[in-house]
Design a protein around this motif. Structure first.
Motif, PDB file in Angstrom:
ATOM      1  N   ARG A  23      -7.748   7.609   2.196  1.00  0.00           N
ATOM      2  CA  ARG A  23      -7.783   6.429   1.323  1.00  0.00           C
ATOM      3  C   ARG A  23      -8.687   6.667   0.109  1.00  0.00           C
ATOM      4  NH1 ARG A  23      -5.642   1.876   3.400  1.00  0.00           N
ATOM      5  NH2 ARG A  23      -6.786   0.670   1.858  1.00  0.00           N
ATOM      6  N   SER A  24      -9.745   7.470   0.329  1.00  0.00           N
ATOM      7  CA  SER A  24     -10.648   7.781  -0.787  1.00  0.00           C
ATOM      8  C   SER A  24      -9.967   8.698  -1.795  1.00  0.00           C
ATOM      9  CB  SER A  24     -11.916   8.456  -0.267  1.00  0.00           C
ATOM     10  OG  SER A  24     -12.556   7.642   0.672  1.00  0.00           O
ATOM     11  N   LEU A  36      -7.110   4.313  -2.657  1.00  0.00           N
ATOM     12  CA  LEU A  36      -6.743   3.002  -2.112  1.00  0.00           C
ATOM     13  C   LEU A  36      -8.032   2.278  -1.751  1.00  0.00           C
ATOM     14  CD1 LEU A  36      -3.775   4.103   0.159  1.00  0.00           C
ATOM     15  CD2 LEU A  36      -3.599   2.610  -1.831  1.00  0.00           C
ATOM     16  N   THR A  37      -9.019   3.051  -1.294  1.00  0.00           N
ATOM     17  CA  THR A  37     -10.380   2.559  -1.122  1.00  0.00           C
ATOM     18  C   THR A  37     -11.271   3.521  -1.904  1.00  0.00           C
ATOM     19  OG1 THR A  37      -9.820   1.870   1.127  1.00  0.00           O
ATOM     20  CG2 THR A  37     -12.152   1.915   0.554  1.00  0.00           C
ATOM     21  N   GLU A  87       0.816  -1.202   0.000  1.00  0.00           N
ATOM     22  CA  GLU A  87       0.000   0.000   0.000  1.00  0.00           C
ATOM     23  C   GLU A  87       0.858   1.264   0.000  1.00  0.00           C
ATOM     24  OE1 GLU A  87      -3.255   0.610   3.071  1.00  0.00           O
ATOM     25  OE2 GLU A  87      -4.116  -0.385   1.335  1.00  0.00           O
ATOM     26  N   THR A 102      -4.155   4.620  -8.113  1.00  0.00           N
ATOM     27  CA  THR A 102      -3.374   5.322  -7.094  1.00  0.00           C
ATOM     28  C   THR A 102      -2.080   5.912  -7.654  1.00  0.00           C
ATOM     29  OG1 THR A 102      -4.275   3.880  -5.406  1.00  0.00           O
ATOM     30  CG2 THR A 102      -2.266   5.056  -4.845  1.00  0.00           C
ATOM     31  N   PRO A 107       2.143   8.849   5.260  1.00  0.00           N
ATOM     32  CA  PRO A 107       1.077   8.026   5.831  1.00  0.00           C
ATOM     33  C   PRO A 107       1.108   7.977   7.358  1.00  0.00           C
ATOM     34  CG  PRO A 107       2.798   6.640   4.917  1.00  0.00           C
ATOM     35  CD  PRO A 107       3.204   8.049   4.640  1.00  0.00           C
ATOM     36  N   SER A 111      -8.884   8.652   8.184  1.00  0.00           N
ATOM     37  CA  SER A 111      -8.009   7.851   7.316  1.00  0.00           C
ATOM     38  C   SER A 111      -8.754   7.377   6.078  1.00  0.00           C
ATOM     39  CB  SER A 111      -7.453   6.649   8.080  1.00  0.00           C
ATOM     40  OG  SER A 111      -6.572   7.105   9.068  1.00  0.00           O
ATOM     41  N   THR A 112     -10.040   7.117   6.246  1.00  0.00           N
ATOM     42  CA  THR A 112     -10.844   6.699   5.092  1.00  0.00           C
ATOM     43  C   THR A 112     -10.922   7.820   4.062  1.00  0.00           C
ATOM     44  OG1 THR A 112     -12.123   5.306   6.562  1.00  0.00           O
ATOM     45  CG2 THR A 112     -13.061   5.720   4.390  1.00  0.00           C
ATOM     46  N   THR A 123       1.317   4.374  -2.780  1.00  0.00           N
ATOM     47  CA  THR A 123       1.207   5.817  -2.536  1.00  0.00           C
ATOM     48  C   THR A 123       2.510   6.545  -2.857  1.00  0.00           C
ATOM     49  OG1 THR A 123       1.771   5.624  -0.201  1.00  0.00           O
ATOM     50  CG2 THR A 123      -0.541   5.500  -0.757  1.00  0.00           C
TER      51      THR A 123
END
Lengths: 303, 239
Positions: free
Chosen positions: B48-49, B53-54, A185, B73, B85, B44-45, A189
């Motif tokens: 990620r959006s 990543l999600t 992951e 991504t 991160p 965090s979501t 990024t």
């Protein structure tokens, strides 16, 4: 009966082949946590591709050195494509599946490749003679006789191990590979396209097997559809003994296994048919003593 | 100045339950924009959006006028967004320099990489001393430097920072916030996600408060410090 020098040479040759196979296992495990049991059969595919390339180039009347180079190139290209294909079409889609499913899938792919060679290769059930392309002679040193072809193949094998090591540790692709191995992951990024890096990683791991298969054919002058099975078990064992995920461990594991086999043959020539039995027994003792492998989780080499 | 991020009415779910529902924010170029919220609020979501990543199941996100809604991504990173991160997530088995080089993965010119390495080393001289050391063997504070330095290697237009103060000593937290302010002063737009209200508001230009997947209040730091919602969420219901 061989001399120490010959045993050494033979052990080096086998160790190089095992080390190359083990490197593949360790690369796949490092980057995807996958134990890819089709690896040995990919090696067989490589060996047969090499054989076909030799047939084709010699039918065209090309010089021996062209046949030699063509063998390696054909083996590496085909195994790279097969490895990348397995990863892209089977391993990537299954990457969130239970590990056992993955294991089973790779075993079945291996069986499929093996059976395909047996059924579709002309006279594929029987061992195939692999033409001798290297100078037949050698030289004596003391009581030992050194074959030129063995020396050339060992040098080529060791050099290829060095090249793979260099790719992993010194190139941008290797950097991306190691980043994906450690943390997919975060690697994403950082702008790494893991959907491309992973198949390329499998291509790299597989073409080392193709290389090993070609060396095997040139050295032993014979290949068969089942040759990958035992080589896979030994290569996998070597990778485990060295510490799965660790490149140095795989190389050391490969030479260690070959060393044990050679020791058995040298010490008890009458028992040489049992060399694998003895070597595996010693390995069982070894992994009982060090369950995580000799070099596990120590260095920075995990890919 | 570039780095404008517009998040419009997104819904993001893991499995079935929506973690973000109808969330909209705008990050104005040149500013530090913060997202405040307690654990589980969806901070965090949101990141990620944005990085997909999600990927959100509905709504739209655009960066400098380009829609991210169908992108991968790595392509989003290629537009000039970098991410520091949560929990630093350095590559422990790589050296410090290799970590920074992964950060510069999308930079193709070796000369540019060298220049940026020099710049990061100038900001964090400690990293230069430790360039060949395995990052995993360094202290938490040093790892935070690696993580920030890695995020700067692409010279991003927008830097997304997820909970930089998490797990660091108070002294280091302050130092970290100073670094973020200095990065912003060089022209980098910052989206800062934090739990630490006071220090975050002290350096931010604009803030959003996130609770249960929605923005409950937004405004300038002065407005937010005075707001009852923020008081209730963070200062133990002092109303």
């Amino acid at each position: 009966m061989g001399t120490i020098g010959q045993h050494l040479l033979n052990g080096m040759m086998q160790g190089t082949i095992y080390g190359l196979v083990a490197m593949g296992f360790t690369i796949f495990f490092g980057v995807m946590n996958v134990i890819k049991f089709s690896h040995g059969d990919v090696l067989t595919v490589g060996a047969f591709a090499a054989l076909v390339a030799v047939w084709a180039t010699s039918a065209l009347g090309m010089p021996v050195y062209v046949q030699f180079i063509a063998a390696f190139i054909a083996a590496m290209i085909l195994t790279a494509v097969v490895g990348a294909g397995i990863s892209h079409f089977l391993i990537m889609p299954l990457r969130n599946a239970p590990p056992l499913n993955m294991l089973l899938m790779t075993m079945m792919v291996g069986t499929l490749l093996r059976e395909a060679i047996r059924l579709f290769f002309p006279n594929g059930t029987n061992p195939q003679r692999f033409p001798e392309l290297l100078p037949a002679g050698g030289f004596s040193l003391g009581r030992s006789f050194f074959r030129f072809d063995a020396l050339i193949l060992i040098v080529a094998g060791v050099a290829s191990i060095g090249v793979v090591y260099w790719i992993i540790n010194r190139t941008k692709f290797g950097l991306a590979m190691r980043a994906v191995a450690e943390d997919v992951e975060t690697a994403r990024t950082m702008g790494i396209n893991f959907a491309r890096v992973i198949p390329l990683t499998f291509a790299l791991g597989s073409l080392t097997a193709g290389f090993a298969g070609t060396i095997y054919g040139l050295y032993y002058s014979e290949i068969n559809y089942g040759m990958g099975l035992l080589l896979a078990v030994i290569g996998f064992t070597a990778a485990i003994v060295g510490g799965l995920g660790n490149i140095w461990g795989a190389i050391i594991g490969g030479y260690l296994f070959a060393g044990l086999q050679t020791l058995v043959v040298a010490a008890m020539p009458s028992m040489s048919d049992y060399k694998n039995v003895f070597a595996f027994v010693l390995i069982i003792v070894l992994i009982t003593w060090r369950p995580t492998g000799l070099l596990a989780e120590r260095g920075s080499e995990r890919v | 100045m570039t780095g404008r991020l517009i998040v419009q009415d997104i819904y993001t779910a893991y499995d079935r339950a929506d973690v973000l529902s109808g969330l909209s924010i705008e990050v104005v170029p040149g500013t530090i924009t913060c997202i405040l919220g307690s654990n589980g609020a969806g901070k965090s979501t949101l990141i990620r959006s944005i990085l997909r990543l999600t990927p959100p199941r509905a709504g739209s996100i655009a960066f400098d006028g380009i829609t991210l809604d169908t992108m991968q991504t790595h392509d989003i990173i290629g537009l000039g967004i970098a991410c520091i991160p949560e929990g630093r997530r350095i590559f422990a088995k790589m050296t410090v320099e290799e970590n920074l080089r992964v950060g510069a993965y999308l930079v193709s010119s070796e000369r540019a990489i060298q220049m940026r390495l020099a710049k990061v080393y100038e900001t964090f001289p400690r990293l230069k001393e430790r360039a060949k050391q395995l990052a995993g063997t360094m202290s938490g504070g040093e790892q935070a430097m690696v993580s920030i330095g890695r995020g700067l290697m692409t010279e991003p237009k927008l830097l997304v920072i997820d909970e930089p103060s998490l797990g660091l000593s108070p002294l280091f937290v302050q130092e970290n916030f100073n670094v973020i302010r200095r990065i912003n002063e060089t022209g980098v737009t910052v989206l800062l996600v934090e739990q630490n209200v006071n220090q975050t508001l002290a350096i931010s230009h604009y803030g959003y408060v996130l609770s249960q997947g929605r923005i409950v209040v937004h405004g300038t730091p002065a407005v937010l410090s005075a707001d009852a919602e923020v008081q209730r969420a963070y200062f133990g219901g002092a109303h």
